[in-house]
Scaffold this motif. Structure first.
Motif, PDB file in Angstrom:
ATOM      1  N   GLY A   1       0.819  -1.144   0.051  1.00 38.04           N
ATOM      2  CA  GLY A   1      -0.114   0.011   0.000  1.00 38.04           C
ATOM      3  C   GLY A   1       0.754   1.137   0.011  1.00 38.04           C
ATOM      4  O   GLY A   1       1.949   1.272  -0.211  1.00 38.04           O
ATOM      5  N   THR A   2       0.110   2.281   0.123  1.00 39.60           N
ATOM      6  CA  THR A   2       0.816   3.824   0.181  1.00 39.60           C
ATOM      7  C   THR A   2       1.237   4.088   1.738  1.00 39.60           C
ATOM      8  O   THR A   2       2.159   4.763   1.771  1.00 39.60           O
ATOM      9  CB  THR A   2      -0.328   4.819  -0.479  1.00 39.60           C
ATOM     10  N   HIS A   3       0.099   4.079   2.618  1.00 43.36           N
ATOM     11  CA  HIS A   3       0.190   4.254   3.820  1.00 43.36           C
ATOM     12  C   HIS A   3      -0.027   3.192   4.810  1.00 43.36           C
ATOM     13  O   HIS A   3      -0.812   2.340   4.550  1.00 43.36           O
ATOM     14  CB  HIS A   3      -0.648   5.446   4.243  1.00 43.36           C
ATOM     15  N   THR A   4       0.740   2.902   5.836  1.00 43.06           N
ATOM     16  CA  THR A   4       0.356   2.035   7.123  1.00 43.06           C
ATOM     17  C   THR A   4       0.196   2.602   8.355  1.00 43.06           C
ATOM     18  O   THR A   4       1.016   3.677   8.664  1.00 43.06           O
ATOM     19  CB  THR A   4       1.552   1.239   6.960  1.00 43.06           C
ATOM     20  N   VAL A   5      -0.720   2.417   9.205  1.00 43.30           N
ATOM     21  CA  VAL A   5      -0.822   2.768  10.388  1.00 43.30           C
ATOM     22  C   VAL A   5      -1.169   1.554  11.270  1.00 43.30           C
ATOM     23  O   VAL A   5      -1.931   0.525  10.970  1.00 43.30           O
ATOM     24  CB  VAL A   5      -2.270   3.665  10.330  1.00 43.30           C
ATOM     25  N   ARG A   6      -0.452   1.498  12.217  1.00 44.04           N
ATOM     26  CA  ARG A   6      -0.514   0.280  13.075  1.00 44.04           C
ATOM     27  C   ARG A   6      -1.364   0.765  14.461  1.00 44.04           C
ATOM     28  O   ARG A   6      -1.041   1.825  15.064  1.00 44.04           O
ATOM     29  CB  ARG A   6       0.834  -0.204  13.777  1.00 44.04           C
ATOM     30  N   VAL A   7      -2.134  -0.206  14.802  1.00 43.45           N
ATOM     31  CA  VAL A   7      -3.230   0.235  15.968  1.00 43.45           C
ATOM     32  C   VAL A   7      -3.000  -1.110  16.725  1.00 43.45           C
ATOM     33  O   VAL A   7      -3.302  -2.200  16.322  1.00 43.45           O
ATOM     34  CB  VAL A   7      -4.653   0.266  15.507  1.00 43.45           C
ATOM     35  N   ALA A   8      -2.839  -0.776  17.941  1.00 44.85           N
ATOM     36  CA  ALA A   8      -2.682  -2.026  19.251  1.00 44.85           C
ATOM     37  C   ALA A   8      -4.088  -2.528  19.593  1.00 44.85           C
ATOM     38  O   ALA A   8      -4.624  -2.170  20.496  1.00 44.85           O
ATOM     39  CB  ALA A   8      -2.053  -1.462  20.285  1.00 44.85           C
ATOM     40  N   SER A   9      -4.757  -3.107  18.678  1.00 43.47           N
ATOM     41  CA  SER A   9      -6.000  -3.625  18.790  1.00 43.47           C
ATOM     42  C   SER A   9      -6.251  -5.058  18.362  1.00 43.47           C
ATOM     43  O   SER A   9      -5.264  -5.544  17.585  1.00 43.47           O
ATOM     44  CB  SER A   9      -7.249  -2.677  17.996  1.00 43.47           C
ATOM     45  N   GLY A  10      -7.272  -5.594  18.655  1.00 47.13           N
ATOM     46  CA  GLY A  10      -7.689  -7.071  18.078  1.00 47.13           C
ATOM     47  C   GLY A  10      -8.229  -6.842  16.618  1.00 47.13           C
ATOM     48  O   GLY A  10      -7.924  -5.549  16.075  1.00 47.13           O
ATOM     49  N   HIS A  11      -9.074  -7.687  16.251  1.00 44.73           N
ATOM     50  CA  HIS A  11      -9.457  -7.530  14.573  1.00 44.73           C
ATOM     51  C   HIS A  11     -10.477  -6.509  14.115  1.00 44.73           C
ATOM     52  O   HIS A  11     -10.590  -6.275  13.205  1.00 44.73           O
ATOM     53  CB  HIS A  11     -10.009  -9.002  14.508  1.00 44.73           C
ATOM     54  N   SER A  12     -11.127  -5.702  15.307  1.00 49.96           N
ATOM     55  CA  SER A  12     -12.016  -4.700  14.890  1.00 49.96           C
ATOM     56  C   SER A  12     -11.621  -3.311  15.463  1.00 49.96           C
ATOM     57  O   SER A  12     -12.405  -2.945  16.482  1.00 49.96           O
ATOM     58  CB  SER A  12     -13.384  -5.175  15.407  1.00 49.96           C
ATOM     59  N   PRO A  13     -10.434  -2.722  15.075  1.00 56.83           N
ATOM     60  CA  PRO A  13     -10.199  -1.455  15.522  1.00 56.83           C
ATOM     61  C   PRO A  13     -11.220  -0.553  15.475  1.00 56.83           C
ATOM     62  O   PRO A  13     -11.391   0.650  16.274  1.00 56.83           O
ATOM     63  CB  PRO A  13      -8.816  -1.322  14.855  1.00 56.83           C
ATOM     64  N   HIS A  14     -11.759  -0.625  14.300  1.00 52.14           N
ATOM     65  CA  HIS A  14     -13.242   0.458  14.296  1.00 52.14           C
ATOM     66  C   HIS A  14     -14.159   0.379  15.208  1.00 52.14           C
ATOM     67  O   HIS A  14     -14.745   1.453  15.566  1.00 52.14           O
ATOM     68  CB  HIS A  14     -13.668   0.136  12.921  1.00 52.14           C
ATOM     69  N   LEU A  15     -14.165  -0.629  16.065  1.00 51.48           N
ATOM     70  CA  LEU A  15     -14.917  -0.837  17.384  1.00 51.48           C
ATOM     71  C   LEU A  15     -14.378  -0.554  18.606  1.00 51.48           C
ATOM     72  O   LEU A  15     -14.919  -0.104  19.562  1.00 51.48           O
ATOM     73  CB  LEU A  15     -15.866  -2.126  17.329  1.00 51.48           C
TER      74      LEU A  15
END
Length: 166
Positions: free
Chosen positions: A131-145
């Motif tokens: 991809g073009t951009h990568t963002v890492r979030v310390a979450s399980g499978h549903s970071p949007h929740l």
């Protein structure tokens, strides 16, 4: 102009749509499958479903049997309970049909869920590398929740890029 965001399996149809719809200006994968054209979910999964998945009585659909631990890990318990109640069967064709197309040259952002128990973070990283951009979030499978503010920032940034590039 559309920034198309997709989570999990939604990455498959979103990738195909983005390849065919001129309105899509950026694709955001939220812990989503970013398959290559000609690959099916079943092929990617090694030809079989995870052992925790449940098959429908007629054998034509499946769903995750451990959704609380796999899909919704790290999500607030009340939200998890509500989401699990809404889970529906997924037809087998969604897993056997090959991805028909993927966009060339379209900016892609990948949100890597670094603690995902259902889709290994190493796989996220492989897809993110294309991809073009990568963002890492310390979450399980549903970071949007579970990490809504962080995901909202990523989406706002994608929308901002889209408005500046048009």
């Amino acid at each position: 102009m559309v920034v198309l965001a997709a989570h999990s399996y939604g990455g498959v149809p979103a990738t195909w749509v983005a390849a065919e719809a001129d309105q899509v200006v950026e694709l955001v994968y939220i812990a989503a499958f970013a398959l290559q054209p000609g690959t099916s979910m079943m092929e990617w999964m090694g030809g079989d479903f995870p052992p925790t998945w449940i098959h429908s009585p007629d054998g034509l659909a499946v769903k995750a049997g451990d959704a609380e631990e796999s899909i919704f890990s790290g999500v607030a318990p009340d939200l998890t309970a509500e989401a699990v109640k809404r889970l529906n069967w997924q037809g087998l064709r969604a897993f056997t049909e090959e991805l028909g197309a993927a966009p060339d040259g379209l900016p892609k952002t990948y949100i890597v869920a670094t603690q995902d128990p259902s889709l290994p973070p190493g796989v996220h990283e492989q897809w993110a590398a294309r991809g073009t951009h990568t963002v890492r979030v310390a979450s399980g499978h549903s970071p949007h929740l579970s990490h809504t503010d962080e995901v909202a920032v990523v989406l706002a940034e994608a929308a901002s890029r889209a408005s500046h590039d048009s």
